[in-house]
Design a protein around this motif. Structure first.
Motif, PDB file in Angstrom:
ATOM      1  N   PHE A 182      32.703  44.059  44.488  1.00 19.87           N
ATOM      2  CA  PHE A 182      32.744  44.331  45.927  1.00 19.87           C
ATOM      3  C   PHE A 182      33.430  45.673  46.167  1.00 19.87           C
TER       4      PHE A 182
ATOM      5  N   TYR B 122      43.083  49.856  55.600  1.00 18.13           N
ATOM      6  CA  TYR B 122      44.072  49.587  54.557  1.00 18.13           C
ATOM      7  C   TYR B 122      45.392  50.297  54.859  1.00 18.13           C
TER       8      TYR B 122
ATOM      9  N   TYR C 111      42.288  38.066  46.630  1.00 12.57           N
ATOM     10  CA  TYR C 111      40.915  38.523  46.872  1.00 12.57           C
ATOM     11  C   TYR C 111      40.872  40.049  46.699  1.00 12.57           C
TER      12      TYR C 111
ATOM     13  N   THR D 260      41.643  47.796  45.249  1.00 15.94           N
ATOM     14  CA  THR D 260      41.849  48.906  46.200  1.00 15.94           C
ATOM     15  C   THR D 260      43.067  48.752  47.114  1.00 15.94           C
TER      16      THR D 260
ATOM     17  N   GLU E  96      41.192  37.672  41.791  1.00 13.25           N
ATOM     18  CA  GLU E  96      39.814  37.889  42.249  1.00 13.25           C
ATOM     19  C   GLU E  96      38.902  37.038  41.373  1.00 13.25           C
ATOM     20  N   VAL E  97      37.838  36.493  41.947  1.00 14.07           N
ATOM     21  CA  VAL E  97      36.998  35.544  41.210  1.00 14.07           C
ATOM     22  C   VAL E  97      35.934  36.224  40.345  1.00 14.07           C
TER      23      VAL E  97
ATOM     24  N   GLY F 271      40.031  34.560  38.676  1.00  8.78           N
ATOM     25  CA  GLY F 271      40.097  33.143  39.021  1.00  8.78           C
ATOM     26  C   GLY F 271      40.000  32.976  40.514  1.00  8.78           C
ATOM     27  N   LYS F 272      39.990  31.721  40.928  1.00 10.40           N
ATOM     28  CA  LYS F 272      39.964  31.452  42.361  1.00 10.40           C
ATOM     29  C   LYS F 272      41.376  31.641  42.905  1.00 10.40           C
TER      30      LYS F 272
ATOM     31  N   ASP G 197      42.536  39.030  51.727  1.00 12.35           N
ATOM     32  CA  ASP G 197      41.327  39.721  52.203  1.00 12.35           C
ATOM     33  C   ASP G 197      40.118  38.885  51.791  1.00 12.35           C
TER      34      ASP G 197
ATOM     35  N   PRO H  42      36.559  36.455  51.767  1.00 17.77           N
ATOM     36  CA  PRO H  42      35.195  36.567  52.304  1.00 17.77           C
ATOM     37  C   PRO H  42      35.075  35.797  53.624  1.00 17.77           C
TER      38      PRO H  42
ATOM     39  N   LYS I 121      34.128  33.003  54.659  1.00 14.47           N
ATOM     40  CA  LYS I 121      34.551  31.610  54.844  1.00 14.47           C
ATOM     41  C   LYS I 121      36.070  31.456  54.998  1.00 14.47           C
TER      42      LYS I 121
HETATM   43  N1  SAH Z   1      40.221  43.440  48.700  1.00 20.61           N
HETATM   44  C1  SAH Z   1      38.999  43.880  48.087  1.00 20.61           C
HETATM   45  C2  SAH Z   1      37.875  42.857  48.149  1.00 20.61           C
HETATM   46  C3  SAH Z   1      37.669  42.122  49.452  1.00 20.61           C
HETATM   47  S1  SAH Z   1      36.155  41.223  49.598  1.00 20.61           S
HETATM   48  C4  SAH Z   1      38.543  45.170  48.705  1.00 20.61           C
HETATM   49  O1  SAH Z   1      39.039  45.533  49.750  1.00 20.61           O
HETATM   50  O2  SAH Z   1      37.692  45.849  48.135  1.00 20.61           O
HETATM   51  C5  SAH Z   1      36.574  39.629  49.120  1.00 20.61           C
HETATM   52  C6  SAH Z   1      36.662  39.454  47.626  1.00 20.61           C
HETATM   53  O3  SAH Z   1      37.019  38.082  47.390  1.00 20.61           O
HETATM   54  C7  SAH Z   1      35.390  39.702  46.854  1.00 20.61           C
HETATM   55  O4  SAH Z   1      35.645  40.633  45.836  1.00 20.61           O
HETATM   56  C8  SAH Z   1      35.015  38.336  46.268  1.00 20.61           C
HETATM   57  O5  SAH Z   1      34.439  38.426  44.985  1.00 20.61           O
HETATM   58  C9  SAH Z   1      36.351  37.652  46.202  1.00 20.61           C
HETATM   59  N2  SAH Z   1      36.383  36.183  46.247  1.00 20.61           N
HETATM   60  C10 SAH Z   1      35.535  35.346  46.868  1.00 20.61           C
HETATM   61  N3  SAH Z   1      35.971  34.073  46.764  1.00 20.61           N
HETATM   62  C11 SAH Z   1      37.129  34.117  46.065  1.00 20.61           C
HETATM   63  C12 SAH Z   1      38.056  33.130  45.638  1.00 20.61           C
HETATM   64  N4  SAH Z   1      37.872  31.844  45.911  1.00 20.61           N
HETATM   65  N5  SAH Z   1      39.145  33.537  44.951  1.00 20.61           N
HETATM   66  C13 SAH Z   1      39.333  34.853  44.662  1.00 20.61           C
HETATM   67  N6  SAH Z   1      38.496  35.809  45.035  1.00 20.61           N
HETATM   68  C14 SAH Z   1      37.396  35.458  45.722  1.00 20.61           C
END
Ligand code: SAH
Length: 433
Positions: free
Chosen positions: A262, A274, A293, A298, A314-315, A340-341, A362, A364, A366
């Motif tokens: 992402f 940011y 996340y 970044t 990050e997953v 990981g989650k 940060d 997604p 949901k």
């Molecule tokens: N902070 C980063 C990405 C934000 S987007 C930036 O600004 O570039 C959200 C991110 O969460 C994505 O990279 C997605 O892969 C990740 N993601 C989605 N579900 C997740 C989860 N359950 N645990 C960890 N990361 C997750």
């Protein structure tokens, strides 16, 4: 969409603004609502601007392009106000004016373009809203124009090589999507060709022709997606030319970005967002910070040199590989990234006794899970900075945080997606003692 109520029945109407009077044709009805189409506009809203390309509305590429930009910004601010009132029941939280762009178009650094057969020719464009019918489009308006140009160059090369476009109904044909990324500062370009089968006849030759025609291209990747699915990218990738990633810069740091990772599509506004998030956190040199996340790192890497330690989770594995590489590239050693989650790793960190002062989230669309929110509250940081791309889940999560003693005084919308209905914002939550 505009909403018209006729005897209590709601009709959603494309290209209609609040206050306008229109004659419409009812095109679809369900039990609770339906859809209408404008036949004749009897009065015009002062918030309207002329629509130059109706396909941008029809396809959902720029569904607000009939609205003045200042009005779009107010519309987004009001969306957050609405959910803070109706979902969070926290009407006292101030929602600030949206921070917009000076030039609210040509901003996207990434395009994901479906490829289909139209009249016997491989064609690029975008789907008509709520359908998978391709509308041929050449000027996408909100994308970096260099990307628009590149799409046509790639299309023409694919035509020359007689590459078969994907047929979705039958799950036949070969080329599904063209994905292009272009670094906002670096101008490095990546072309991803998403194919239904692995065997790519003349794939390397095609990649070489693309690179010859587009000297900014440093990476051509084949992504294989064999499934009958709406998800664009598959898991498997083959490098056809150059390297597997591009570089770009954000807030003065350099980032490697791979195809699966992402990366915010609006670099200029992401920097504003940011920077605001970092300012709100008021970071101290002794602070331990979690970047949940984190994608390619970044947020955390932007301030790692000003704090004690950053933990990122990050997953997506490829994104974490990028994040680790990016830490080294920017000579930052006080960072730990884990795949990981977020909800699982957060509990592990709690068990390990990691006690962050600030947590950035940060997620997604949901939003956060209840167990993640509970884990963050258990860690008991002084501050949580919530970056959200979905007001509805933000409101739901702020409501839950409020029950745990974390309060927001204000929400700052930043417009990362001009001409579209997407609403991004940043909120500082503080523990009330
Ligand atoms: N902070 C980063 C990405 C934000 S987007 C930036 O600004 O570039 C959200 C991110 O969460 C994505 O990279 C997605 O892969 C990740 N993601 C989605 N579900 C997740 C989860 N359950 N645990 C960890 N990361 C997750």
């Amino acid at each position: 969409m505009g909403v018209a109520h006729i005897d209590g029945f709601a009709l959603f109407v494309e290209n209609a603004l609040p206050g306008e009077e229109v004659e419409l044709l009812v095109v679809k009805t369900g039990k609770k609502f339906g859809y209408g189409k404008v036949i004749n506009r009897l009065s015009e809203s002062p918030e309207r601007v002329p629509v130059e390309n109706h396909d941008l509305l029809r396809s959902g590429i720029a569904p607000l392009s009939h609205m003045k930009y200042e009005s779009q910004l107010v519309f987004k601010q009001n969306q957050i106000k609405h959910v803070m009132d109706k979902i969070a029941h926290l009407p006292e939280v101030e929602v600030k004016e949206s921070i917009g762009m000076e030039k609210p178009y040509a901003y996207r650094n990434k395009a994901q373009i479906p490829v289909r057969n139209i009249n016997g020719e491989l064609t690029t464009g975008f789907y008509r809203k709520n359908s998978h019918e391709l509308l041929p489009i050449e000027d996408y308006f909100i994308q970096d124009p260099k990307i628009d140009e590149a799409i046509l160059v790639v299309r023409d090369i694919l035509r020359r090589f007689n590459v078969k476009p994907y047929n979705e109904e039958e799950n036949t044909g070969f080329l599904r999507h063209i994905v292009i990324r272009r670094g906002h500062y670096s101008h490095e370009m990546m072309v991803v060709l998403v194919t239904r089968k692995e065997k790519f006849f003349k794939g390397v030759e095609i990649a070489t022709e693309i690179q010859k025609a587009l000297p900014e291209v440093v990476s051509v990747v084949q992504n294989v997606n064999t499934e009958k699915t709406n998800v664009i990218l598959g898991r498997q990738e083959n490098l056809l030319l150059g390297r597997e990633y591009i570089f770009d810069n954000l807030l003065g740091k350099t980032y490697r970005i791979s195809a699966q990772s992402f990366y915010q599509v609006n670099t200029e506004q992401a920097e504003k967002l940011y920077q605001l998030a970092i300012d709100l956190a008021d970071l101290q040199p002794t602070d331990t910070v979690i970047d949940a996340y984190c994608g390619i790192g970044t947020i955390g890497l932007s301030f790692a040199d000003r704090v004690h330690h950053v933990y990122g989770v990050e997953v997506v594995k490829q994104a974490i590989n990028d994040a680790k590489f990016n830490a080294l590239k920017n000579e930052l050693e006080n960072v730990t990234f884990r795949t990981g989650k977020a909800e699982d790793i957060m509990h592990k960190w709690v068990e390990k006794g990691i006690r962050p002062d600030v947590i950035f989230v940060d997620p997604p669309r949901k939003g956060l899970t209840e167990s993640f929110i509970d884990a963050t509250a258990e860690i008991n940081p002084a501050k949580i900075v919530y970056i959200s791309c979905n007001p509805a889940t933000l409101a739901r999560d702020l409501k839950h945080y409020a029950t745990l003693g974390y309060k927001a005084s204000s929400i700052q919308p930043v417009d990362l997606f001009p001409q579209t209905n997407h609403v991004e914002s940043v909120t500082l939550l503080k523990k009330i003692k």
